[in-house]
Design an enzyme around this catalytic site. Structure first.
Site, PDB file in Angstrom:
ATOM      1  N   ASP A   1      37.423  23.868   5.781  1.00 14.94           N
ATOM      2  CA  ASP A   1      38.707  23.261   5.437  1.00 14.94           C
ATOM      3  C   ASP A   1      38.683  21.730   5.502  1.00 14.94           C
ATOM      4  O   ASP A   1      39.671  21.085   5.118  1.00 14.94           O
ATOM      5  CB  ASP A   1      39.803  23.761   6.390  1.00 14.94           C
TER       6      ASP A   1
ATOM      7  N   ASP B   1      45.719  28.667   4.395  1.00 15.81           N
ATOM      8  CA  ASP B   1      44.800  29.778   4.207  1.00 15.81           C
ATOM      9  C   ASP B   1      45.573  31.064   4.498  1.00 15.81           C
ATOM     10  O   ASP B   1      46.698  31.022   4.995  1.00 15.81           O
ATOM     11  CB  ASP B   1      43.608  29.627   5.150  1.00 15.81           C
TER      12      ASP B   1
ATOM     13  N   GLU C   1      63.258  -7.441  10.148  1.00 14.30           N
ATOM     14  CA  GLU C   1      62.234  -7.748  11.137  1.00 14.30           C
ATOM     15  C   GLU C   1      62.065  -6.670  12.200  1.00 14.30           C
ATOM     16  O   GLU C   1      61.047  -6.604  12.877  1.00 14.30           O
ATOM     17  CB  GLU C   1      62.523  -9.097  11.821  1.00 14.30           C
TER      18      GLU C   1
END
Length: 920
Positions: free
Chosen positions: A661, A388, A345
């Site tokens: 991108d 990149d 929990e």
């Protein structure tokens, strides 16, 4: 604009400054005069053979070279709206809180709390519901903090633009600085070095204009831009991009929002603003819907496995007690308490606390902002990082590699004369600053100590004239007077290899040899500048491009991309952490392969876009796992490669900073960008770095593994312990004539566990945990919790035997209280043992992590506290209220023996598990 006249299109249709002059051909464009009801698309030609001229574009926009009237601009601003990008709407607190309830365990806890309240088990209900509220509040607060931090970065975009506006039809145009939000289609703007292009525009005039389009295309080299006004059906020699057959970014007359001016100047007309720009089109709202992340997949898999157990437990307990002991619904609170006992929990609270703490430390110590908390876990699980080249592996500037003579051997003469050209072109052409290539040449010339003509530094030459770089002829020429050469001028020309060679006095064989030499250097990943010169008799008449002929070829200057200083060490660190780096770039294969080799990253087989297109998704997934470098990639290629890696079972991160991108950032498990990325990339990313630096990613990944390791340790320890307790409790419930533990005792025991387990959020994992990606695999967890759960159940059942011997098996009230006390104590002590012996890294004491911090400190404190409560609580008045009593000393002696054997078995089982399941 400076003193250099701008180049304009050749005379012909559309070349006049009068917007109302007749045109031989009129091409209708969307949004023309008859209404201009929507933003026009100047890229859409009516046929494959017709590209609109500047005049036709101006006519379609109801504008002219002198700009719009103020009244027209105001009307269009109302019609088209502000020139701003679609922005994320802030999420309200109530919505953010309710969204936190979608977590599987949080939802299950909420249901268990409601069920507990329905059967009047108020203590269990209150504690469970409080945990739900605390978890949701923690997660909401941390995500709100991340959103606020990201919102403060939105100002890193263009704020003003130079616009030509007129007060009235007969008034002269006046250049004004206006906020970019007030630009409208038809506005005529001026561009200069360093300016961000504020909208999609069509060039009317330009002088030596080059533009960085890396945010849109990924190209690291500035692209030459110039007006093209000769219709493509009239001239096949109009130049690259003059037709409609090429992509829009290749067309030299078009510039797009999101790009920036590298050098030169220009005048352009705005063709699209706001949501109509290509910059905004790449930021399509439909692309924001990210697939399930690694964290979602792993936690959901574990959650639903346990949920099935929890849903089965209460019915089994009820049926078994009804069949064997004749008990009815009075055992329902006990059954619910058993289900709660199986549930971790504290998972939502610990997960949120561990991730929030890691995110806070990252922001404070390294300037890294984690916008989506689960993304920190995904960072820790990354085993492939896609990047990149430009700005990550290399800086966005070239450096001189060598100076080569005619033979291809090192010769400083070519560099010397290239520097003379760069210096005097810069000064005489009144350019505001050298471009990146000239800057590299001048820097290298200043550093070189040996010159062929040591007594003639650059300042010794007297500048006469300059013909600045022209993107059409692709070279620049400076005319200088050399010391001691009165009556003669020296023309120094540098530029593209082909353009210079065709102006040199060379025979065909020599021209072919030099071209092959240049091709070999280019294949090695270098960029070349050819240099030539010629002696001319001094004259007062101005020089022109017609004088650029009959030159003497001097040699080549080779340049490469400047490497990012920290990239090599960062790549090595990522390799040590088991992360494969994939380079996805729009650059030339040779250029990126050389950069990788220089940094110590083996490029291996370089795969280009053409080969990617030829592969099916399945074949691409196999290739993507094997190949390191992908060149000439479009945004779609990058996204497809990232998706292929995820299909192959890899957890991927993508580092990007431009609009190009965005598709790949959406496709990845974690989208990463630097804070100076374009605005939409920052909004899309899960993680925002202070700088585009692989070292910063290494810090973020370490923090992610730190947090994920603590979460994994909590899950393993808690679930195995809970499963063992539940098995033992079910067995005891069937063997004993009374409940093995009262619901109130189960609740207090769980509360003690929960408080102690908060230490997992603050633990310091051992260094070996940070060496490998931390992935929460449901199958691995099932093996772990099953094996160690059965071991825990065995210890519990052994305790039953000890209790039976110590208490003589009494079933009286006193015997029940003693049994409850003995099992309560044993449960807390075994929980303390597993917290120490099964924690991440497996060390109990004395170890230190890579930062020199003591390993497991918070857990040792928590385990000691848990042991003290287990031993002392039954002896206190509170123990009496809970139905527990003191135990005979014999029990503690026998329990110590059981715990010692249990600890030995735990260590042996842990060692065997690590040998079998740990990554090699």
């Amino acid at each position: 604009m400076g003193s250099v006249p701008e180049s304009s299109a050749a005379a012909g249709p559309g070349s006049t400054d009068d917007p109302d002059a007749p045109s031989a051909v009129v091409v209708p464009i969307a949004g023309a005069k008859a209404g201009l009801s929507s933003a026009p698309d100047v890229l859409a030609a009516p046929s494959a053979t017709a590209a609109p001229t500047s005049l036709q574009v101006l006519r379609s926009l109801d504008s002219g070279p002198r700009g719009l009237l103020e009244e027209q601009a105001g009307e269009r601003l109302v019609r088209f709206g502000e020139n701003t990008l679609p922005a994320w709407r802030p999420v309200s607190w109530p919505r953010r809180f309710l969204r936190s309830l979608r977590d599987p365990f949080t939802s299950v806890l909420l249901c268990l709390g409601l069920v507990s309240a329905a059967v009047a088990s108020w203590g269990t209900a209150c504690v469970t519901l409080v945990l739900v509220v605390v978890s949701c509040l923690l997660r909401s607060a941390e995500e709100h903090r991340a959103d606020r931090s990201t919102a403060s970065l939105r100002e890193l975009v263009a704020t003003t633009a130079t616009v030509l506006r007129r007060a009235g039809p007969d008034a002269a145009p006046r250049a004004r600085e206006l906020p970019v939000g007030e630009l409208v289609p038809g506005d005529v703007i001026r561009l200069g070095p360093g300016d961000l292009v504020p909208a999609d525009v069509r060039l009317l005039r330009a002088s030596g204009l080059t533009v960085h389009q890396s945010a849109l295309t990924g190209e690291s080299v500035p692209v030459a831009k110039h007006p093209v006004d000769t219709p493509s059906w009239l001239s096949a020699a109009a130049g690259p991009g003059s037709g409609s057959g090429e992509g829009p970014f290749a067309r030299p007359e078009l510039c797009f929002q999101g790009s920036s001016v590298a050098s030169g100047s220009g005048t352009a007309v705005v063709t699209a603003t706001g949501a109509e720009t290509r910059f905004a089109a790449a930021y399509d709202g439909s692309a924001r819907r990210r697939g399930t992340s690694a964290f979602d997949r792993s936690v959901h898999g574990i959650s639903w496995t346990l949920i099935r157990f929890m849903l089965l437990t209460p019915p089994l307990v009820l049926m078994a007690n009804a069949a064997l002991r004749g008990r009815g619904l009075e055992t329902l609170p006990f059954a619910v308490a058993v289900a709660v006992g199986l549930t971790p929990e504290m998972l939502p609270v610990i997960v949120t606390t561990a991730l929030a703490r890691g995110a806070s430390l990252l922001a404070r110590n390294h300037g890294v902002i984690v916008k989506r908390l689960p993304a920190l876990h995904d960072l820790g699980a990354i085993d492939v990082l896609c990047v990149d080249k430009t700005g990550t592996l290399t800086q966005d500037r070239p450096v001189v590699e060598s100076s080569l003579g005619l033979s291809g051997r090192s010769d400083p003469e070519a560099l010397h004369w290239a520097a003379v050209n760069a210096l005097w072109t810069l000064q005489l052409a009144d350019l505001p600053a050298p471009d990146a290539l000239d800057e590299a040449v001048l820097d290298a010339a200043e550093e070189r100590e040996e010159w062929e003509e040591r007594d003639k530094p650059l300042s010794a030459y007297e500048g006469i004239a300059a013909l600045p770089f022209d993107p059409v002829r692709r070279l620049a020429t400076a005319v200088v007077r050399r010391p001691g050469r009165l009556g003669f001028h020296t023309l120094v020309t540098k530029g593209a290899v082909e353009a210079v060679l065709e102006r040199c006095a060379l025979d065909e064989a020599e021209r072919i040899r030099l071209g092959e030499l240049a091709a070999r250097e280019t294949a090695g990943g270098l960029r070349l500048i050819a240099v030539a010169r010629a002696e001319r008799p001094a004259r007062p008449r101005a020089y022109s491009t017609a004088d650029e002929k009959g030159l003497t070829f001097l040699g080549f200057v080779t340049l490469r991309d400047a490497l990012t200083p920290s990239a090599s060490d960062a790549l090595a660190a990522l390799d040590d952490r088991g992360i494969a780096v994939k380079v996805l770039t729009g650059d030339d294969p040779g250029t990126v392969a050389r950069a990788c080799r220089d940094l110590g990253l083996d490029p291996g087989e370089v795969m280009s876009a053409e080969r990617i297109d030829a592969l099916s998704d399945g074949k691409l997934a196999e290739a993507a796992d094997r190949v390191t470098v992908f060149a000439r990639c479009t945004p779609e290629h990058k996204a497809r490669i990232v998706s292929a890696l995820r299909t192959a079972g890899r957890t991927t991160g993508f580092l990007g900073d431009g609009v190009n991108d965005l598709p790949a950032m959406h496709a990845a498990d974690v989208g990463i960008c630097p804070r100076n990325a374009v605005d939409v990339a920052r909004e899309t990313a899960d993680v925002v770095l202070a700088e585009k630096d692989l070292a910063a990613i290494d810090h973020a990944i370490t923090a992610g593994r730190h947090s994920s390791g603590n979460i994994a340790a909590y899950l393993r320890i808690t679930l195995s312990s809970n499963l063992g307790n539940v098995i033992a409790m079910l067995a005891a419930g069937l063997m004993l004539p009374f409940l093995p533990m009262l619901p109130a005792q189960v609740l207090v025991q769980n509360l003690c566990f929960d408080v102690a387990q908060l230490a997992f959020a603050f633990d310091r994992p051992a260094s070996e945990v940070l060496r490998w990606p931390t992935v929460l695999r449901p199958r691995d967890f099932l093996h772990f919790i099953t094996g160690f759960g059965l071991l825990n159940a065995t210890a519990d059942l052994a305790t039953f035997t000890v209790l039976a011997f110590a208490l003589h098996g009494s079933a009286t009230s006193g015997g029940q209280e003693g049994f409850h006390s003995g099992w309560f104590t044993e449960n807390l002590l075994t929980q303390a043992l597993v917290m120490l012996l099964l924690r991440t890294g497996g060390r109990v004491a004395g170890g230190r992590n890579a930062d020199g911090q003591v390993v497991g400190g918070p857990l040792r404190v928590a385990a000691c506290g848990l042991s003290v409560v287990g031993l002392l609580l039954p002896l206190t008045p509170l123990g009496g209220l809970l139905g527990m009593s003191a135990l005979p000393p014999l029990y503690y002696l026998l329990l110590a023996t059981v715990l010692a054997l249990y600890a030995y078995a735990l260590r042996a089982a842990r060692t065997r598990y690590e040998q079998k399941w740990s990554p090699s």
